[in-house]
Design a protein around this motif. Structure first.
Motif, PDB file in Angstrom:
ATOM      1  N   LYS A 163       0.868  -1.182   0.000  1.00  0.00           N
ATOM      2  CA  LYS A 163       0.000   0.000   0.000  1.00  0.00           C
ATOM      3  C   LYS A 163       0.898   1.223   0.000  1.00  0.00           C
ATOM      4  O   LYS A 163       1.921   1.229   0.683  1.00  0.00           O
ATOM      5  CB  LYS A 163      -0.900   0.017   1.241  1.00  0.00           C
ATOM      6  CG  LYS A 163      -1.988  -1.027   1.213  1.00  0.00           C
ATOM      7  CD  LYS A 163      -2.954  -0.835   2.378  1.00  0.00           C
ATOM      8  CE  LYS A 163      -4.020  -1.918   2.389  1.00  0.00           C
ATOM      9  NZ  LYS A 163      -4.885  -1.840   3.564  1.00  0.00           N
ATOM     10  N   LYS A 164       0.518   2.245  -0.729  1.00  0.00           N
ATOM     11  CA  LYS A 164       1.353   3.434  -0.841  1.00  0.00           C
ATOM     12  C   LYS A 164       1.520   4.095   0.517  1.00  0.00           C
ATOM     13  O   LYS A 164       0.545   4.278   1.253  1.00  0.00           O
ATOM     14  CB  LYS A 164       0.735   4.417  -1.843  1.00  0.00           C
ATOM     15  CG  LYS A 164       0.876   3.962  -3.288  1.00  0.00           C
ATOM     16  CD  LYS A 164       2.345   3.901  -3.703  1.00  0.00           C
ATOM     17  CE  LYS A 164       2.506   3.302  -5.094  1.00  0.00           C
ATOM     18  NZ  LYS A 164       3.938   3.079  -5.431  1.00  0.00           N
ATOM     19  N   LEU A 165       2.747   4.453   0.827  1.00  0.00           N
ATOM     20  CA  LEU A 165       3.026   5.045   2.139  1.00  0.00           C
ATOM     21  C   LEU A 165       2.252   6.340   2.343  1.00  0.00           C
ATOM     22  O   LEU A 165       1.825   6.654   3.447  1.00  0.00           O
ATOM     23  CB  LEU A 165       4.527   5.313   2.279  1.00  0.00           C
ATOM     24  CG  LEU A 165       5.375   4.073   2.586  1.00  0.00           C
ATOM     25  CD1 LEU A 165       6.844   4.387   2.431  1.00  0.00           C
ATOM     26  CD2 LEU A 165       5.078   3.565   3.987  1.00  0.00           C
ATOM     27  N   GLY A 219       5.614   1.555   9.434  1.00  0.00           N
ATOM     28  CA  GLY A 219       5.355   0.904   8.158  1.00  0.00           C
ATOM     29  C   GLY A 219       6.524  -0.003   7.783  1.00  0.00           C
ATOM     30  O   GLY A 219       7.683   0.359   7.974  1.00  0.00           O
ATOM     31  N   ALA A 229       4.397   0.218   1.597  1.00  0.00           N
ATOM     32  CA  ALA A 229       4.628  -0.639   2.753  1.00  0.00           C
ATOM     33  C   ALA A 229       3.842  -1.923   2.546  1.00  0.00           C
ATOM     34  O   ALA A 229       2.820  -1.932   1.860  1.00  0.00           O
ATOM     35  CB  ALA A 229       4.184   0.054   4.038  1.00  0.00           C
ATOM     36  N   GLU A 254       8.601  -1.276   4.988  1.00  0.00           N
ATOM     37  CA  GLU A 254       8.842  -0.849   3.606  1.00  0.00           C
ATOM     38  C   GLU A 254       8.827  -2.038   2.644  1.00  0.00           C
ATOM     39  O   GLU A 254       9.452  -3.065   2.891  1.00  0.00           O
ATOM     40  CB  GLU A 254      10.210  -0.153   3.527  1.00  0.00           C
ATOM     41  CG  GLU A 254      10.528   0.414   2.167  1.00  0.00           C
ATOM     42  CD  GLU A 254      11.970   0.938   2.125  1.00  0.00           C
ATOM     43  OE1 GLU A 254      12.274   1.875   2.881  1.00  0.00           O
ATOM     44  OE2 GLU A 254      12.773   0.395   1.360  1.00  0.00           O
ATOM     45  N   THR A 271       3.195   3.591  15.230  1.00  0.00           N
ATOM     46  CA  THR A 271       2.972   2.678  14.112  1.00  0.00           C
ATOM     47  C   THR A 271       4.111   2.804  13.112  1.00  0.00           C
ATOM     48  O   THR A 271       4.452   3.908  12.682  1.00  0.00           O
ATOM     49  CB  THR A 271       1.633   2.994  13.428  1.00  0.00           C
ATOM     50  OG1 THR A 271       0.595   2.915  14.408  1.00  0.00           O
ATOM     51  CG2 THR A 271       1.342   2.003  12.309  1.00  0.00           C
ATOM     52  N   ALA A 311      15.274  -3.784  10.641  1.00  0.00           N
ATOM     53  CA  ALA A 311      14.925  -4.239   9.298  1.00  0.00           C
ATOM     54  C   ALA A 311      16.202  -4.521   8.532  1.00  0.00           C
ATOM     55  O   ALA A 311      17.217  -3.860   8.722  1.00  0.00           O
ATOM     56  CB  ALA A 311      14.112  -3.166   8.574  1.00  0.00           C
ATOM     57  N   LEU A 363      -0.982   5.869   3.986  1.00  0.00           N
ATOM     58  CA  LEU A 363      -0.993   5.204   5.285  1.00  0.00           C
ATOM     59  C   LEU A 363      -0.652   6.196   6.387  1.00  0.00           C
ATOM     60  O   LEU A 363       0.111   7.136   6.167  1.00  0.00           O
ATOM     61  CB  LEU A 363       0.054   4.085   5.325  1.00  0.00           C
ATOM     62  CG  LEU A 363      -0.157   2.898   4.394  1.00  0.00           C
ATOM     63  CD1 LEU A 363       1.078   2.020   4.391  1.00  0.00           C
ATOM     64  CD2 LEU A 363      -1.366   2.098   4.828  1.00  0.00           C
ATOM     65  N   ALA A 364      -1.222   5.952   7.560  1.00  0.00           N
ATOM     66  CA  ALA A 364      -0.866   6.790   8.715  1.00  0.00           C
ATOM     67  C   ALA A 364       0.175   6.058   9.538  1.00  0.00           C
ATOM     68  O   ALA A 364      -0.141   5.273  10.419  1.00  0.00           O
ATOM     69  CB  ALA A 364      -2.114   7.052   9.553  1.00  0.00           C
ATOM     70  N   VAL A 365       1.436   6.254   9.208  1.00  0.00           N
ATOM     71  CA  VAL A 365       2.501   5.636   9.990  1.00  0.00           C
ATOM     72  C   VAL A 365       3.423   6.712  10.546  1.00  0.00           C
ATOM     73  O   VAL A 365       3.572   7.786   9.966  1.00  0.00           O
ATOM     74  CB  VAL A 365       3.327   4.621   9.161  1.00  0.00           C
ATOM     75  CG1 VAL A 365       2.464   3.471   8.691  1.00  0.00           C
ATOM     76  CG2 VAL A 365       3.999   5.294   7.976  1.00  0.00           C
ATOM     77  N   ASP A 366       4.024   6.408  11.694  1.00  0.00           N
ATOM     78  CA  ASP A 366       4.932   7.361  12.327  1.00  0.00           C
ATOM     79  C   ASP A 366       6.334   7.277  11.728  1.00  0.00           C
ATOM     80  O   ASP A 366       7.041   8.265  11.635  1.00  0.00           O
ATOM     81  CB  ASP A 366       4.998   7.085  13.829  1.00  0.00           C
ATOM     82  CG  ASP A 366       3.634   7.224  14.473  1.00  0.00           C
ATOM     83  OD1 ASP A 366       3.112   8.349  14.486  1.00  0.00           O
ATOM     84  OD2 ASP A 366       3.082   6.214  14.936  1.00  0.00           O
ATOM     85  N   LYS A 367       6.722   6.063  11.361  1.00  0.00           N
ATOM     86  CA  LYS A 367       8.048   5.846  10.797  1.00  0.00           C
ATOM     87  C   LYS A 367       7.972   4.702   9.801  1.00  0.00           C
ATOM     88  O   LYS A 367       6.975   3.983   9.747  1.00  0.00           O
ATOM     89  CB  LYS A 367       9.056   5.473  11.899  1.00  0.00           C
ATOM     90  CG  LYS A 367       9.518   6.637  12.759  1.00  0.00           C
ATOM     91  CD  LYS A 367      10.464   6.157  13.832  1.00  0.00           C
ATOM     92  CE  LYS A 367      11.076   7.320  14.603  1.00  0.00           C
ATOM     93  NZ  LYS A 367      12.017   8.112  13.789  1.00  0.00           N
ATOM     94  N   VAL A 368       9.051   4.538   9.058  1.00  0.00           N
ATOM     95  CA  VAL A 368       9.135   3.426   8.121  1.00  0.00           C
ATOM     96  C   VAL A 368      10.403   2.649   8.425  1.00  0.00           C
ATOM     97  O   VAL A 368      11.456   3.243   8.670  1.00  0.00           O
ATOM     98  CB  VAL A 368       9.166   3.913   6.661  1.00  0.00           C
ATOM     99  CG1 VAL A 368       9.351   2.739   5.707  1.00  0.00           C
ATOM    100  CG2 VAL A 368       7.885   4.662   6.331  1.00  0.00           C
ATOM    101  N   ALA A 369      10.283   1.321   8.441  1.00  0.00           N
ATOM    102  CA  ALA A 369      11.461   0.480   8.640  1.00  0.00           C
ATOM    103  C   ALA A 369      11.705  -0.307   7.367  1.00  0.00           C
ATOM    104  O   ALA A 369      10.861  -1.080   6.933  1.00  0.00           O
ATOM    105  CB  ALA A 369      11.258  -0.470   9.818  1.00  0.00           C
ATOM    106  N   GLY A 370      12.844  -0.080   6.777  1.00  0.00           N
ATOM    107  CA  GLY A 370      13.185  -0.782   5.550  1.00  0.00           C
ATOM    108  C   GLY A 370      14.626  -0.541   5.232  1.00  0.00           C
ATOM    109  O   GLY A 370      15.409  -0.162   6.092  1.00  0.00           O
ATOM    110  N   SER A 376       8.260   3.200  -2.074  1.00  0.00           N
ATOM    111  CA  SER A 376       7.160   4.132  -1.825  1.00  0.00           C
ATOM    112  C   SER A 376       5.957   3.429  -1.202  1.00  0.00           C
ATOM    113  O   SER A 376       4.948   4.057  -0.929  1.00  0.00           O
ATOM    114  CB  SER A 376       6.745   4.809  -3.131  1.00  0.00           C
ATOM    115  OG  SER A 376       6.141   3.867  -3.998  1.00  0.00           O
TER     116      SER A 376
END
Lengths: 189, 286
Positions: free
Chosen positions: A156-158, B179, B189, B181, B177, B202, A161-168, B187
């Motif tokens: 799903k496109k970031l 995401g 999640a 990736e 929360t 990660a 989305l309601a996220v505080d951070k992204v881990a990747g 772009s």
């Protein structure tokens, strides 16, 4: 290793059909059959635990259920009692939810797993497996690995989305990214 | 969050968020922790401790946290049958992921040298029987996250997130929360997880890629890049453990790791299927 046993159940159920046409005994029988099947299916699914299958053989039953199980031909002749179950004509099982306990041999000893199967019009529509082991180590394994392998991931496109951070990984290793960026620009004609 | 501090350290972007102001002295101490860590373990600088070991072997004294890292690496090494090993460093370098970022392989894939007989990691430091290039990348970044967070908590902060570009640890009430990736589309999640007072790390193999099938995650037993798992996420109490398990999940079955470690995980295979621990089954979008 944690595939649901739904796939194997429908294949095997029809074999038991004529055995369970009517009444409580029928339900009881189906439970026994389902339990055996469920136990085997779980074993197949949990092969990594080194479990050895108890044969699902129709072991000699005891008590009043015995006649039903041992003499399936008898029940097929009593078609007249079928309406008692409220089931549609030609339906072999009473709709409903059946819960039973299956057992298997784990490295930590015999363990039990609760299996709930929902039947609608002779079709298994839902199977739930609930670990209920005595051994705390097994509890941990079963809880962790009641989880399983999913179908393909869905993105799903970031920005939706309601996220505080992204881990990747896209942001990691600035030095690496800088270096590869440099190479790309140097390599550009 | 009322204060936010961003900086570059150990080759990546860091961000520290605190509920209370982060005073100048604390900012300086956070940077100093990173510099000291880098000076010990970076294989990308000539004056580091591991570079000295690579040049001439011998003994590298380590501070108290070195013992924690050594114990974790040894446990990961043992539980993965040698699949995770700090001795993978020279294999990475030989494949082109070297200090100069040459990205030119100088040798084909080979197993890492074996730990026993070459490497002794004690509570005081690391001893090498012969020169060897060590790589603590499996868990080092996570440990630096821990060191910063623990320093800030000890300094009185009760609402802290230390985020090293996706490897993070939080000490605060409630949850945020995060995401996850998408490994093939930055772009997007593939799901979300809630992070309370714990760590989330990660790892993915498809970013640091420099050639046909060459990337930074090697199986130390074969020296080959792992290509069946493309991305892993781990939730654990501390970031060092979560980071190390992210690496280990590339080369070991989650069930084997769960016998030793308490963690939850998501991993994505190269064919796009995902696998999760039970607690994270609902984390992925369907």
């Amino acid at each position: 290793m944690t595939e649901r046993p739904t796939r194997t159940l429908p294949d095997t159920l029809p074999a038991a059909r004529t055995d369970v046409r009517t009444g409580q005994a029928g339900v009881r029988l189906s439970r026994r059959v389902l339990t055996a099947l469920a136990a085997v299916s779980i074993l197949g699914a949990a092969g990594c635990a080194g479990a050895e299958a108890e044969p699902p053989a129709p072991e000699a039953p005891t008590g009043e259920g015995a006649s039903q199980e041992a003499a399936p031909a008898e029940s097929t002749t009593e078609a007249g009692s079928a309406p008692d179950t409220g089931a549609a004509a030609g339906q072999a099982y009473e709709d409903g939810t059946y819960t039973e306990t299956g057992s298997y041999q784990s490295p930590a000893g015999p363990e039990e797993v609760g299996v709930t199967i929902t039947l609608e019009a002779d079709v298994v529509t839902a199977v739930e497996v609930e670990p209920m082991p005595d051994n705390p180590t097994t509890t941990m394994y079963q809880e962790r690995f009641a989880g399983g392998i999913s179908d393909a991931i869905v993105g799903k496109k970031l920005d939706e989305l309601a996220v505080d951070k992204v881990a990747g990984s896209s942001l990691t290793s600035g030095g690496f990214n800088e270096a590869t960026g440099k190479i790309k620009s140097e390599a550009q004609l | 969050m009322t204060d936010s501090f961003s900086f570059e350290a150990i080759g990546t972007r860091w961000r520290v968020d605190t509920g209370a102001p982060l005073v100048a002295e604390q900012r300086a101490d956070v940077l100093r922790l990173a510099e000291e860590y880098d000076a010990l373990y970076s294989r990308f600088r000539e004056d580091s401790g591991v570079s000295a070991l690579a040049a001439s072997g011998g003994f590298l004294p380590l501070p108290a946290h070195g013992a924690d890292l050594g114990r974790l690496l040894r446990t990961l090494h043992d539980v993965t049958g040698g699949g995770v090993s700090p001795l993978v460093g020279e294999r990475l370098a030989a494949l082109g992921y070297d200090a100069a970022y040459s990205f030119v392989p100088t040798a084909g894939p080979e197993p890492s040298r074996t730990w026993d007989g070459l490497l002794t990691w004690t509570d005081d430091g690391v001893a090498l029987g012969a020169p060897a290039l060590l790589d603590v990348g499996a868990a080092g970044k996570g440990q630096l996250v821990d060191l910063m967070l623990e320093y800030l908590v000890a300094a009185g902060h009760s609402d802290v997130i230390v985020d090293a570009s996706g490897d993070m640890r939080r000490a605060a009430t409630g949850t945020i929360t995060i995401g996850l990736e998408h490994p093939y589309d930055a772009s997007s999640a593939i799901g979300t997880v809630d992070l309370g007072s714990a760590a989330l790390c990660a790892s993915a193999s498809n970013r640091r890629v420099w050639g046909d099938g060459l990337h930074h995650v090697l199986d130390a037993r074969t020296g080959r890049c792992v290509d069946t798992v493309v991305a892993t996420w781990v939730l654990a109490d501390d970031a060092m453990t979560a980071d190390g398990l992210c690496t280990a999940l590339f080369v070991a079955d989650p069930a084997d790791l769960a016998r030793v470690f308490d963690f939850d995980y998501v991993l994505v295979y190269s064919d796009g299927r995902a696998r999760t621990s039970a607690a994270l089954q609902g984390a992925l979008f369907t």
